[in-house]
Design a protein around this motif. Sequence first.
Motif, PDB file in Angstrom:
ATOM      1  N   ALA A  83       0.828  -1.209   0.000  1.00 15.17           N
ATOM      2  CA  ALA A  83       0.000   0.000   0.000  1.00 15.17           C
ATOM      3  C   ALA A  83       0.861   1.258   0.000  1.00 15.17           C
ATOM      4  O   ALA A  83       0.522   2.267  -0.633  1.00 15.17           O
ATOM      5  CB  ALA A  83      -0.927  -0.010   1.216  1.00 15.17           C
ATOM      6  N   VAL A  84       1.984   1.213   0.719  1.00 11.52           N
ATOM      7  CA  VAL A  84       2.891   2.363   0.807  1.00 11.52           C
ATOM      8  C   VAL A  84       4.009   2.193  -0.212  1.00 11.52           C
ATOM      9  O   VAL A  84       4.467   1.078  -0.474  1.00 11.52           O
ATOM     10  CB  VAL A  84       3.481   2.484   2.221  1.00 11.52           C
ATOM     11  N   ALA A  85       4.462   3.296  -0.786  1.00 11.23           N
ATOM     12  CA  ALA A  85       5.451   3.267  -1.855  1.00 11.23           C
ATOM     13  C   ALA A  85       6.765   2.608  -1.432  1.00 11.23           C
ATOM     14  O   ALA A  85       7.254   2.823  -0.322  1.00 11.23           O
ATOM     15  CB  ALA A  85       5.731   4.689  -2.331  1.00 11.23           C
ATOM     16  N   THR A  86       7.323   1.802  -2.329  1.00  8.92           N
ATOM     17  CA  THR A  86       8.657   1.238  -2.125  1.00  8.92           C
ATOM     18  C   THR A  86       9.700   2.270  -2.566  1.00  8.92           C
ATOM     19  O   THR A  86       9.365   3.311  -3.143  1.00  8.92           O
ATOM     20  CB  THR A  86       8.843  -0.042  -2.942  1.00  8.92           C
ATOM     21  N   SER A  87      10.968   1.962  -2.321  1.00  2.00           N
ATOM     22  CA  SER A  87      12.029   2.886  -2.720  1.00  2.00           C
ATOM     23  C   SER A  87      12.083   3.050  -4.239  1.00  2.00           C
ATOM     24  O   SER A  87      12.308   4.155  -4.749  1.00  2.00           O
ATOM     25  CB  SER A  87      13.382   2.397  -2.193  1.00  2.00           C
ATOM     26  N   ASP A  88      11.854   1.954  -4.988  1.00  2.00           N
ATOM     27  CA  ASP A  88      11.848   2.037  -6.453  1.00  2.00           C
ATOM     28  C   ASP A  88      10.696   2.911  -6.938  1.00  2.00           C
ATOM     29  O   ASP A  88      10.849   3.698  -7.884  1.00  2.00           O
ATOM     30  CB  ASP A  88      11.718   0.639  -7.068  1.00  2.00           C
ATOM     31  N   GLN A  89       9.539   2.773  -6.298  1.00  2.00           N
ATOM     32  CA  GLN A  89       8.375   3.563  -6.689  1.00  2.00           C
ATOM     33  C   GLN A  89       8.567   5.039  -6.338  1.00  2.00           C
ATOM     34  O   GLN A  89       8.194   5.929  -7.107  1.00  2.00           O
ATOM     35  CB  GLN A  89       7.128   3.006  -6.008  1.00  2.00           C
ATOM     36  N   CYS A 114       8.565   8.132  -9.052  1.00  2.00           N
ATOM     37  CA  CYS A 114       7.642   9.268  -8.958  1.00  2.00           C
ATOM     38  C   CYS A 114       8.353  10.578  -8.622  1.00  2.00           C
ATOM     39  O   CYS A 114       7.740  11.649  -8.712  1.00  2.00           O
ATOM     40  CB  CYS A 114       6.551   8.971  -7.929  1.00  2.00           C
ATOM     41  N   TRP A 115       9.620  10.495  -8.198  1.00  2.32           N
ATOM     42  CA  TRP A 115      10.383  11.725  -7.960  1.00  2.32           C
ATOM     43  C   TRP A 115      10.465  12.534  -9.243  1.00  2.32           C
ATOM     44  O   TRP A 115      10.373  13.753  -9.229  1.00  2.32           O
ATOM     45  CB  TRP A 115      11.774  11.380  -7.431  1.00  2.32           C
ATOM     46  N   GLY A 116      10.616  11.819 -10.361  1.00  2.83           N
ATOM     47  CA  GLY A 116      10.510  12.448 -11.665  1.00  2.83           C
ATOM     48  C   GLY A 116      11.709  13.259 -12.104  1.00  2.83           C
ATOM     49  O   GLY A 116      12.784  13.210 -11.513  1.00  2.83           O
ATOM     50  N   LYS A 117      11.469  14.051 -13.121  1.00  2.00           N
ATOM     51  CA  LYS A 117      12.505  14.881 -13.720  1.00  2.00           C
ATOM     52  C   LYS A 117      12.621  16.199 -12.957  1.00  2.00           C
ATOM     53  O   LYS A 117      11.764  16.535 -12.132  1.00  2.00           O
ATOM     54  CB  LYS A 117      12.169  15.137 -15.192  1.00  2.00           C
ATOM     55  N   PRO A 118      13.674  16.985 -13.225  1.00  2.00           N
ATOM     56  CA  PRO A 118      13.831  18.282 -12.546  1.00  2.00           C
ATOM     57  C   PRO A 118      12.604  19.186 -12.685  1.00  2.00           C
ATOM     58  O   PRO A 118      12.267  19.926 -11.757  1.00  2.00           O
ATOM     59  CB  PRO A 118      15.053  18.881 -13.245  1.00  2.00           C
ATOM     60  N   SER A 119      11.932  19.117 -13.839  1.00  2.00           N
ATOM     61  CA  SER A 119      10.740  19.953 -14.032  1.00  2.00           C
ATOM     62  C   SER A 119       9.626  19.565 -13.064  1.00  2.00           C
ATOM     63  O   SER A 119       8.872  20.424 -12.584  1.00  2.00           O
ATOM     64  CB  SER A 119      10.236  19.837 -15.477  1.00  2.00           C
ATOM     65  N   PRO A 171       5.953  12.442  -3.965  1.00  2.00           N
ATOM     66  CA  PRO A 171       6.137  11.173  -4.688  1.00  2.00           C
ATOM     67  C   PRO A 171       5.583   9.962  -3.936  1.00  2.00           C
ATOM     68  O   PRO A 171       5.114   9.011  -4.565  1.00  2.00           O
ATOM     69  CB  PRO A 171       7.661  11.077  -4.835  1.00  2.00           C
ATOM     70  N   ILE A 172       5.633   9.995  -2.606  1.00  2.00           N
ATOM     71  CA  ILE A 172       5.067   8.887  -1.825  1.00  2.00           C
ATOM     72  C   ILE A 172       3.563   8.819  -2.038  1.00  2.00           C
ATOM     73  O   ILE A 172       2.987   7.743  -2.230  1.00  2.00           O
ATOM     74  CB  ILE A 172       5.378   9.063  -0.329  1.00  2.00           C
ATOM     75  N   PHE A 173       2.916   9.978  -2.007  1.00  2.60           N
ATOM     76  CA  PHE A 173       1.470  10.045  -2.199  1.00  2.60           C
ATOM     77  C   PHE A 173       1.086   9.574  -3.595  1.00  2.60           C
ATOM     78  O   PHE A 173       0.146   8.786  -3.773  1.00  2.60           O
ATOM     79  CB  PHE A 173       0.994  11.480  -1.960  1.00  2.60           C
ATOM     80  N   GLU A 174       1.823  10.028  -4.605  1.00  6.62           N
ATOM     81  CA  GLU A 174       1.529   9.654  -5.989  1.00  6.62           C
ATOM     82  C   GLU A 174       1.689   8.150  -6.200  1.00  6.62           C
ATOM     83  O   GLU A 174       0.842   7.498  -6.821  1.00  6.62           O
ATOM     84  CB  GLU A 174       2.458  10.407  -6.944  1.00  6.62           C
ATOM     85  N   GLU A 232       6.251   0.753 -17.402  1.00  4.69           N
ATOM     86  CA  GLU A 232       6.081   2.193 -17.238  1.00  4.69           C
ATOM     87  C   GLU A 232       6.230   2.598 -15.780  1.00  4.69           C
ATOM     88  O   GLU A 232       6.751   3.659 -15.463  1.00  4.69           O
ATOM     89  CB  GLU A 232       4.697   2.599 -17.756  1.00  4.69           C
ATOM     90  N   TYR A 233       5.781   1.710 -14.885  1.00  5.08           N
ATOM     91  CA  TYR A 233       5.808   2.000 -13.444  1.00  5.08           C
ATOM     92  C   TYR A 233       6.162   0.714 -12.690  1.00  5.08           C
ATOM     93  O   TYR A 233       5.629  -0.356 -13.005  1.00  5.08           O
ATOM     94  CB  TYR A 233       4.445   2.515 -12.985  1.00  5.08           C
ATOM     95  N   PRO A 234       7.048   0.765 -11.700  1.00  4.38           N
ATOM     96  CA  PRO A 234       7.460  -0.438 -10.956  1.00  4.38           C
ATOM     97  C   PRO A 234       6.431  -0.849  -9.905  1.00  4.38           C
ATOM     98  O   PRO A 234       6.599  -0.596  -8.712  1.00  4.38           O
ATOM     99  CB  PRO A 234       8.787  -0.023 -10.327  1.00  4.38           C
TER     100      PRO A 234
END
Length: 222
Positions: A16-22, A26-31, A74-77, A192-194
């Motif tokens: 249910a809670v994001a893993t480190s890979d996730q 979701c941290w994404g690009k600088p933008s 990113p955790i929420f996403e 696309e997503y881990p």
Amino acid sequence: MLIPLTRQTFEELVPAVATSDQYQHCWGKPSQLLRRLLISAVGTLVLAVLELATHAQILLIPLVMFALYWLWGPIFEASLKNRQFRQYPHCGFWQGKVLDYYISEAVTNEQESVNDRGELILIESLERRINVEVGDKTGFTMKIQAPLNRTHKRLHRGQVAVMLVTSYMEDLSTINETSDIYIPSQNIWVGEYPYLRRDAFMELTRQMRSRYGRTKPRSRRY
């Protein structure tokens, strides 16, 4: 090969809670980081002004949350993505083979600009992507697309591919959604997503292949 899994195993593989890979995904690009920083700054400023004007202590908690949004966003996403995937009541371990793969390009961003003649033009940012088609002897096929990276050079047709499949049907007769693909022989992930907790799924893959090999599995759930 398609083996039903228990709900407990499903929830262990897709937490249910994001893993480190996730989180990293979701941290994404600088933008995307800049966008979260702007949201944090604007939200913090607005709540700080309201708190000073009203002296409402209750605003302190949302103020701190907005101030740290750039960090916990990113955790929420990722948790929302996991929740959407976990909505299906049934899942199974699927094994097939890589049928085909190819590289394509996709538009990731569009910006308007003006050229030397003063004309408005649209500038597109393209991203190279890998497209992998997998299937099994039953005729089931699925195509997974993901951003291209150097590990994909080790992909070949005929390689064993495994993934998690979900369904509203207990017998998994209809597949509604699939996870990212894992290629055990090359330790390659494509998706696309881990969605999966990778250490747990790699161990499950080892157990399933060791237990069944090429034999037809029973309908027992694991």
